[in-house]
Design an enzyme around this catalytic site. Structure first.
Site, mmCIF file in Angstrom:
data_model
loop_
_atom_site.group_PDB
_atom_site.id
_atom_site.type_symbol
_atom_site.label_atom_id
_atom_site.label_comp_id
_atom_site.label_asym_id
_atom_site.label_seq_id
_atom_site.Cartn_x
_atom_site.Cartn_y
_atom_site.Cartn_z
ATOM 1 C CB SER A 1 -0.891 0.003 1.244
ATOM 2 O OG SER A 1 -1.717 -1.123 1.252
ATOM 3 C CD GLN B 1 -42.915 -7.057 11.567
ATOM 4 O OE1 GLN B 1 -43.277 -8.156 11.123
ATOM 5 N NE2 GLN B 1 -43.370 -6.538 12.676
ATOM 6 C CD GLU C 1 -3.238 -4.087 8.709
ATOM 7 O OE1 GLU C 1 -2.793 -4.416 9.826
ATOM 8 O OE2 GLU C 1 -3.036 -2.975 8.220
#
Lengths: 254, 419
Positions: free
Chosen positions: B196, B316, B401
């Site tokens: 990154s 609902q 990660e």
């Protein structure tokens, strides 16, 4: 000149919240609703802190009148750069009827006590839109006022204020001590930085009662009823300009 | 405090809603986090509420209006991130004496959660940058800390974390990038994948092999951009996380001074894993922010969209679905915050709690965002609506990660190993 500036900050319902009227029409719902500093007060704090950074004034004191939670609003001002705070405790019934007249009496008393050189307020609060506190405070103190300020510069013991008025912009020069009220375009309030938020914890907030300042909080106004604005009606579509003019005449608009 | 942009100012203060600005306008409203049961400020100290407020304001004003553009045009928003760094977001849990803000892991989680509502991809990069700055601050000697940390905390320089390789992802300890000692330099050879910020950042925290096989042979080196022998692969085209470039990082006889090694030889894997504990909380926090924003978007859509003669909010099934989303969101938030507290206190359960938090939260929050997209119907699929970007951006949180499968490995090992 003391070089001290009082900045009034008001805790109001956050501008993004959808306001609801209480079922008994006595006011708006405030319980459990998100509150924050009045946006015009943020602009006022920013201007005061800017003046201090330019070394034109020495100390910025943030003042708020209200219940315990008003201290949060003062802390926000401290995180933006105010040096210390004064919390004027007003709660319960007194707080419900607290309006510009009472607040301006409090601010006037504090200004004398703190030997303030300038009072900077937001031009109005977004909850009541009164646009009166600044003007009343100046009148009580017999100080000049620079309201709807979109530009402020200091020139020795005088302040040059560019005011936003209906006709455009008006520039005035007033002597200090004076009252200024901040309008939208005066500045863009800074974000508090993380270090400043932590430093704000150590800054002092003094507690004061209105009685200590000799202020009478009795309101001269009684709110009879609070209603929601009328529901927006659907509009009408017309085919031609002639139709439009005819409709406007029919409904008495023209 | 709101540094109100010109658009929102004139539209909101003192006048009625300006219909033509509704889209941008709605985004700002949603990001304010005004909704009772999922309000993220419950249970926080006054100070934490202040941090959160700044982060929310920054996200709403500086990030949200640009989130779509950064994604579509693949812009790495350097100026915006530097503005964030000026507020102290560049080294949130780095010590103040080298320019950090010295806050706790919980404070950090709260901040990233709030920033993420403005742009997940950018916030995720900021969190990776923070992790690298912390690693140098914690494991570097004073000379290294003073050399690197101040510039990283101010984001004068940007950082990247280099562990993964084409041949070693989950099996991180089998990495092959070698670092052979030659005089007072290590000569690096190998490549890292999926980095990154790779190519656009200045400081690379690289795990490489200085010793034998396995974790104990790995050391941690800081490599600076411009070092001869350091080059980058092509910019990858991704489904999300498009406001940060992702490239391979290639070392060809790249000489790095021994003085750039963090900690001792063989300590690298340990450093990497410790960094990842915090990184997992940060990534989970980013997922939380996206889920929070998505629930608000879904809620607002249900209140507006009408079918079969009434608003969707009267249906609902949708009411119940929204309630489930809210419940999972709050449950996720509590788990992340507890993990952050455990890590801060170096509790015995910190590592497993961080893994559990990463596993649970990234999965649940992806489901929440996905449900929110579904509730938007066809509109949810259009790039004009933010919800699809949240879905795309947080999908990868279940992978990087440490994949959620690796999280399960860590947790089951904890349960099944005889102590």
């Amino acid at each position: 000149m003391s070089g001290r500036v009082l900045v009034g900050v008001k805790r109001v319902i956050d501008y993004a919240v959808k306001i609801r009227v209480k079922p008994d029409n006595s006011g708006v719902v405030t319980d459990g609703v998100k509150h924050s500093m009045n946006p015009f007060c943020e602009i006022a704090v920013e201007e005061a802190v800017k003046l201090k950074e330019k070394k034109l004034i020495k100390e910025v004191v943030a003042v708020s009148c209200g219940p315990q939670q008003s201290q949060e609003t003062i802390r926000t001002a401290l995180a933006m750069g105010a040096d210390r705070g004064i919390h004027v405790e007003v709660s319960g019934k007194d707080y419900e009827t607290l309006g510009p007249l009472q607040v301006s009496k409090i601010l006037a008393a504090l200004a004398k006590k703190e030997d303030a050189q300038l009072i900077i307020l937001g031009k109005q609060a977004i909850d009541d839109d009164c646009n009166q506190t600044g003007q009343m405070t100046a009148a009580l103190l017999d100080w000049p006022q620079g309201t709807f300020a979109s530009e402020v510069s200091m020139d020795g013991a005088q302040v040059k204020v560019v005011r936003e008025i209906d006709g455009g912009l008006e520039t005035i020069k007033i002597n200090t001590p004076a009252v200024l009220t901040a309008d939208l375009r005066l500045n863009t309030p800074r974000y508090a930085t993380l270090p400043n938020i932590m430093k704000a914890k150590k800054k002092k907030i003094a507690n004061v009662k209105p009685a200590d300042l000799g202020v009478d909080l009795t309101s001269r106004l009684e709110v009879l009823r609070v209603d929601e604005p009328p529901q927006r009606q659907a509009g009408m579509k017309v085919e031609t300009v002639e139709d439009l003019v005819e409709k406007l005449r029919d409904t008495g608009m023209v | 405090m709101a540094a109100l942009g010109p658009l929102s100012r004139t539209a909101r203060l003192g006048c009625n809603l300006c219909r033509k600005h509704r889209l941008v306008f709605n985004r700002n409203l949603q990001r304010r986090g005004i909704a009772s049961c999922i309000d993220p400020s419950y249970g926080l100290s006054e100070e934490q509420k202040e941090f959160q407020k700044v982060a929310f304001d920054f996200a709403a004003n500086e990030m949200a209006p640009h989130m779509a553009e950064w994604d579509q045009k693949e812009i790495f928003p350097v100026e915006t991130m530097r503005k964030a760094a000026q507020l102290g977001f560049g080294g949130i849990y780095v010590q103040p004496e080298v320019g950090g803000s010295g806050l706790s892991r919980l404070d950090t989680s709260i901040i990233f959660e709030a920033l993420s509502t403005g742009c997940v991809s950018t916030t995720a990069y900021i969190s990776i940058h923070n992790m690298c700055a912390w690693m140098i601050d914690t494991f570097g000697n004073n000379e290294q800390r003073e050399r690197f940390c101040p510039d990283l905390c101010s984001m004068e320089k940007f950082a990247s974390y280099c562990l993964t390789e084409p041949g070693s992802g989950s099996d991180a300890a089998s990495l092959l990038t070698s670092a052979r000692l030659k005089g007072d330099h290590y000569i690096l050879n190998g490549s890292k994948a999926f980095i990154s910020g790779g190519g656009d950042t200045d400081v690379y925290v690289v795990m490489c092999r200085t010793g034998g096989k396995g974790p104990k042979g790995i050391s941690c080196l800081v490599v600076e951009k411009g070092t001869p022998g350091l080059s980058f692969g092509k910019k990858e085209k991704k489904v999300g996380w498009n406001s940060q470039p992702t490239r391979a990082v290639i070392f060809e006889d790249c000489a790095v001074p021994v003085t750039n090694r963090l900690g001792a030889e063989g300590q690298g894997f340990n450093i990497a894993m410790k960094g990842l504990n915090g990184g997992r909380i940060n990534i989970a926090s980013c997922s939380l922010g996206a889920a929070h924003a998505s629930v608000l978007l879904a809620r607002d859509h249900l209140l507006v969209r009408k079918q079969f003669g009434e608003t969707l909010a009267n249906n609902q099934f949708l009411q119940f679905k929204l309630a489930e989303m809210a419940t999972k969101l709050v449950a996720s938030r509590l788990l992340v915050r507890e993990a952050a507290t455990a890590l801060q206190q170096s509790r015995a359960d910190a590592v497993s709690l961080c893994s559990m938090a990463k596993l649970f939260v990234t999965d649940e929050c992806f489901n929440i965002c996905n449900q929110a997209l579904q509730m938007h119907g066809g509109y949810g699929y259009l790039k004009d609506y933010a919800v699809q970007q949240f879905v795309r951006d947080i999908r990868v949180h279940q992978i990087l990660e440490g994949t959620n499968e690796v999280m399960r490995m860590i947790i089951s090992r904890n349960l099944l190993t005889e102590s």
